[in-house]
Scaffold this active site. Structure first.
Site, PDB file in Angstrom:
ATOM      1  N   LYS A  13       0.896  -1.439   0.254  1.00 20.42           N
ATOM      2  CA  LYS A  13       0.157  -0.171   0.032  1.00 20.42           C
ATOM      3  C   LYS A  13       0.722   1.456   0.104  1.00 20.42           C
ATOM      4  O   LYS A  13       0.666   2.151  -0.795  1.00 20.42           O
ATOM      5  CB  LYS A  13      -0.855   0.115   1.327  1.00 20.42           C
ATOM      6  CG  LYS A  13      -1.832  -1.150   1.425  1.00 20.42           C
ATOM      7  CD  LYS A  13      -2.729  -0.998   2.389  1.00 20.42           C
ATOM      8  CE  LYS A  13      -2.101  -0.847   3.942  1.00 20.42           C
ATOM      9  NZ  LYS A  13      -1.452  -1.893   4.284  1.00 20.42           N
ATOM     10  N   ARG A  88      -8.907   1.315   9.770  1.00 19.02           N
ATOM     11  CA  ARG A  88      -8.633   0.134  10.138  1.00 19.02           C
ATOM     12  C   ARG A  88      -9.547  -0.634  10.810  1.00 19.02           C
ATOM     13  O   ARG A  88      -9.427  -1.747  11.170  1.00 19.02           O
ATOM     14  CB  ARG A  88      -7.137   0.255  10.955  1.00 19.02           C
ATOM     15  CG  ARG A  88      -5.832  -0.444  10.039  1.00 19.02           C
ATOM     16  CD  ARG A  88      -4.710  -0.035  10.843  1.00 19.02           C
ATOM     17  NE  ARG A  88      -3.721  -0.641  10.615  1.00 19.02           N
ATOM     18  CZ  ARG A  88      -2.560  -0.399  10.069  1.00 19.02           C
ATOM     19  NH1 ARG A  88      -2.579   0.900   9.575  1.00 19.02           N
ATOM     20  NH2 ARG A  88      -1.571  -0.828   9.678  1.00 19.02           N
ATOM     21  N   ARG A 127      12.279  -5.947   4.913  1.00 21.61           N
ATOM     22  CA  ARG A 127      12.249  -4.440   4.901  1.00 21.61           C
ATOM     23  C   ARG A 127      13.370  -3.874   5.646  1.00 21.61           C
ATOM     24  O   ARG A 127      13.626  -3.976   7.023  1.00 21.61           O
ATOM     25  CB  ARG A 127      10.800  -3.864   5.198  1.00 21.61           C
ATOM     26  CG  ARG A 127      10.643  -2.562   5.114  1.00 21.61           C
ATOM     27  CD  ARG A 127       9.275  -2.050   4.883  1.00 21.61           C
ATOM     28  NE  ARG A 127       8.501  -2.277   5.954  1.00 21.61           N
ATOM     29  CZ  ARG A 127       7.256  -1.884   6.357  1.00 21.61           C
ATOM     30  NH1 ARG A 127       6.604  -1.455   5.179  1.00 21.61           N
ATOM     31  NH2 ARG A 127       6.535  -2.222   7.479  1.00 21.61           N
ATOM     32  N   ARG A 160      12.549  -1.911  11.194  1.00 22.97           N
ATOM     33  CA  ARG A 160      11.264  -1.334  12.128  1.00 22.97           C
ATOM     34  C   ARG A 160      11.225  -2.192  13.306  1.00 22.97           C
ATOM     35  O   ARG A 160      11.140  -3.550  13.071  1.00 22.97           O
ATOM     36  CB  ARG A 160      10.010  -1.099  11.442  1.00 22.97           C
ATOM     37  CG  ARG A 160       9.770   0.250  10.674  1.00 22.97           C
ATOM     38  CD  ARG A 160       8.852   0.523  10.009  1.00 22.97           C
ATOM     39  NE  ARG A 160       7.391  -0.042  10.322  1.00 22.97           N
ATOM     40  CZ  ARG A 160       6.110   0.082   9.716  1.00 22.97           C
ATOM     41  NH1 ARG A 160       6.393   0.762   8.598  1.00 22.97           N
ATOM     42  NH2 ARG A 160       4.980  -0.281  10.274  1.00 22.97           N
ATOM     43  N   ARG A 171       0.451  -8.340  13.928  1.00 23.16           N
ATOM     44  CA  ARG A 171      -0.106  -7.281  13.186  1.00 23.16           C
ATOM     45  C   ARG A 171      -0.953  -8.174  12.121  1.00 23.16           C
ATOM     46  O   ARG A 171      -2.120  -7.429  11.695  1.00 23.16           O
ATOM     47  CB  ARG A 171       1.019  -6.628  12.394  1.00 23.16           C
ATOM     48  CG  ARG A 171       1.621  -5.497  13.144  1.00 23.16           C
ATOM     49  CD  ARG A 171       3.113  -5.176  12.521  1.00 23.16           C
ATOM     50  NE  ARG A 171       2.863  -4.208  11.535  1.00 23.16           N
ATOM     51  CZ  ARG A 171       3.790  -4.011  10.509  1.00 23.16           C
ATOM     52  NH1 ARG A 171       4.843  -4.648  10.628  1.00 23.16           N
ATOM     53  NH2 ARG A 171       3.477  -3.163   9.500  1.00 23.16           N
TER      54      ARG A 171
HETATM   55  P1  AMP Z   1       1.714   1.035   9.339  1.00 24.03           P
HETATM   56  O1  AMP Z   1       2.941   1.695   8.968  1.00 24.03           O
HETATM   57  O2  AMP Z   1       0.190   1.422   8.529  1.00 24.03           O
HETATM   58  O3  AMP Z   1       1.463  -0.658   9.111  1.00 24.03           O
HETATM   59  O4  AMP Z   1       1.348   1.459  10.738  1.00 24.03           O
HETATM   60  C1  AMP Z   1       2.025   0.971  11.868  1.00 24.03           C
HETATM   61  C2  AMP Z   1       1.368   1.026  13.213  1.00 24.03           C
HETATM   62  O5  AMP Z   1       1.128   2.268  13.566  1.00 24.03           O
HETATM   63  C3  AMP Z   1       0.197  -0.095  13.318  1.00 24.03           C
HETATM   64  O6  AMP Z   1       0.700  -1.298  13.469  1.00 24.03           O
HETATM   65  C4  AMP Z   1      -0.468   0.349  14.472  1.00 24.03           C
HETATM   66  O7  AMP Z   1      -0.018   0.288  15.875  1.00 24.03           O
HETATM   67  C5  AMP Z   1      -0.604   2.122  14.063  1.00 24.03           C
HETATM   68  N1  AMP Z   1      -1.455   2.470  13.060  1.00 24.03           N
HETATM   69  C6  AMP Z   1      -1.612   2.996  11.787  1.00 24.03           C
HETATM   70  N2  AMP Z   1      -2.485   3.378  11.338  1.00 24.03           N
HETATM   71  C7  AMP Z   1      -3.371   2.993  12.309  1.00 24.03           C
HETATM   72  C8  AMP Z   1      -5.027   3.085  12.236  1.00 24.03           C
HETATM   73  N3  AMP Z   1      -5.609   3.626  11.305  1.00 24.03           N
HETATM   74  N4  AMP Z   1      -5.637   2.728  13.387  1.00 24.03           N
HETATM   75  C9  AMP Z   1      -4.946   2.389  14.409  1.00 24.03           C
HETATM   76  N5  AMP Z   1      -3.617   2.079  14.758  1.00 24.03           N
HETATM   77  C10 AMP Z   1      -2.688   2.447  13.527  1.00 24.03           C
END
Ligand code: AMP
Length: 219
Positions: A13, A88, A127, A160, A171
């Site tokens: 994404k 989400r 990554r 990360r 996740r």
């Molecule tokens: P991502 O980079 O999108 O994988 O997001 C990394 C982390 O940020 C996720 O595992 C969540 O802990 C938090 N996070 C990002 N977007 C959201 C969301 N829309 N709702 C809740 N937590 C989020």
């Protein structure tokens, strides 16, 4: 063009959002990136979000919805946006609907990146990110010119915290339990388009652009 990119972590994404953002000159809004920046700067939101993020749990809806509501008020969102990693949960999706309804700017499409756990685990464990400029690499698929060093700013690349295998599995579970139901949510409004998340970056992008054009979405 107002888009939501939906799919498990590691489905591509973020990479596709970056490319679309450059092509269509609309902002890429990643709640993950906004939250990581808040953690880095030690802001009150960052302090609250950090413990959820390192475990791979979702940050509470209230915090994330507030972040997006503020971000969508910025002038650059008026011409369109690409939401990556938001919504989400059903509550986030419903809040987004009412935010957009109140300003009469409905979504044009929701792109669902379909992929398997195996692909996600291999992508995310490999990554590497540059903490300084934010560039993303992959030890096999997108290797930096010099191992462990950012091509763009020469900083050291890191993994990360939430890209360690156990956290990735969590996740994925969180995605299945809390986010996957949004596929049906958006199917009902006939906005959903499915793209394979297993394709390589350029192939996926071609499919994506074609899907958007076929639907004569205004850009
Ligand atoms: P991502 O980079 O999108 O994988 O997001 C990394 C982390 O940020 C996720 O595992 C969540 O802990 C938090 N996070 C990002 N977007 C959201 C969301 N829309 N709702 C809740 N937590 C989020």
């Amino acid at each position: 063009m107002r888009l939501v990119l939906l799919g498990p972590p590691g489905a591509g994404k973020g990479t596709q959002a970056e490319k679309l953002s450059k092509e269509y000159k609309i902002p890429h809004i990643s709640t993950g990136n906004i939250l990581r920046q808040a953690v880095k700067l030690n802001t009150p939101v960052g302090i609250k979000a950090n413990s959820y993020m390192t475990k791979g749990e979702l940050v509470p809806d209230k915090i994330v919805i507030e972040i997006v509501a503020e971000r969508l008020k910025e002038p650059d969102s008026k011409n369109g946006f690409i939401l990556d990693g938001f919504p989400r949960t059903k509550q986030q999706a419903e809040s987004l609907d009412s935010m957009l309804k109140s300003v009469n700017m409905p979504l044009d499409a929701v792109i669902y990146f379909h992929t398997t756990d195996q692909v996600v685990i291999s992508r995310l464990t490999g990554r590497r990110v540059c903490k300084k400029c934010g560039a993303n690499f992959h030890i096999k698929n997108i290797p930096p010119k010099k191992a462990g060093v950012c091509d763009f700013c020469n900083s050291v690349l890191t993994q990360r915290e939430d890209d360690k295998e156990d956290t990735i599995k969590n996740r994925l579970n969180v995605y299945k339990n809390e986010t996957a139901e949004l596929i049906d949510y958006y199917k009902k409004s006939s906005m959903l388009k499915t793209v394979s998340g297993d394709l390589d970056i350029n192939e996926a992008y071609q499919v994506l652009v074609k899907a958007l054009k076929n639907d004569s979405i205004k850009v």
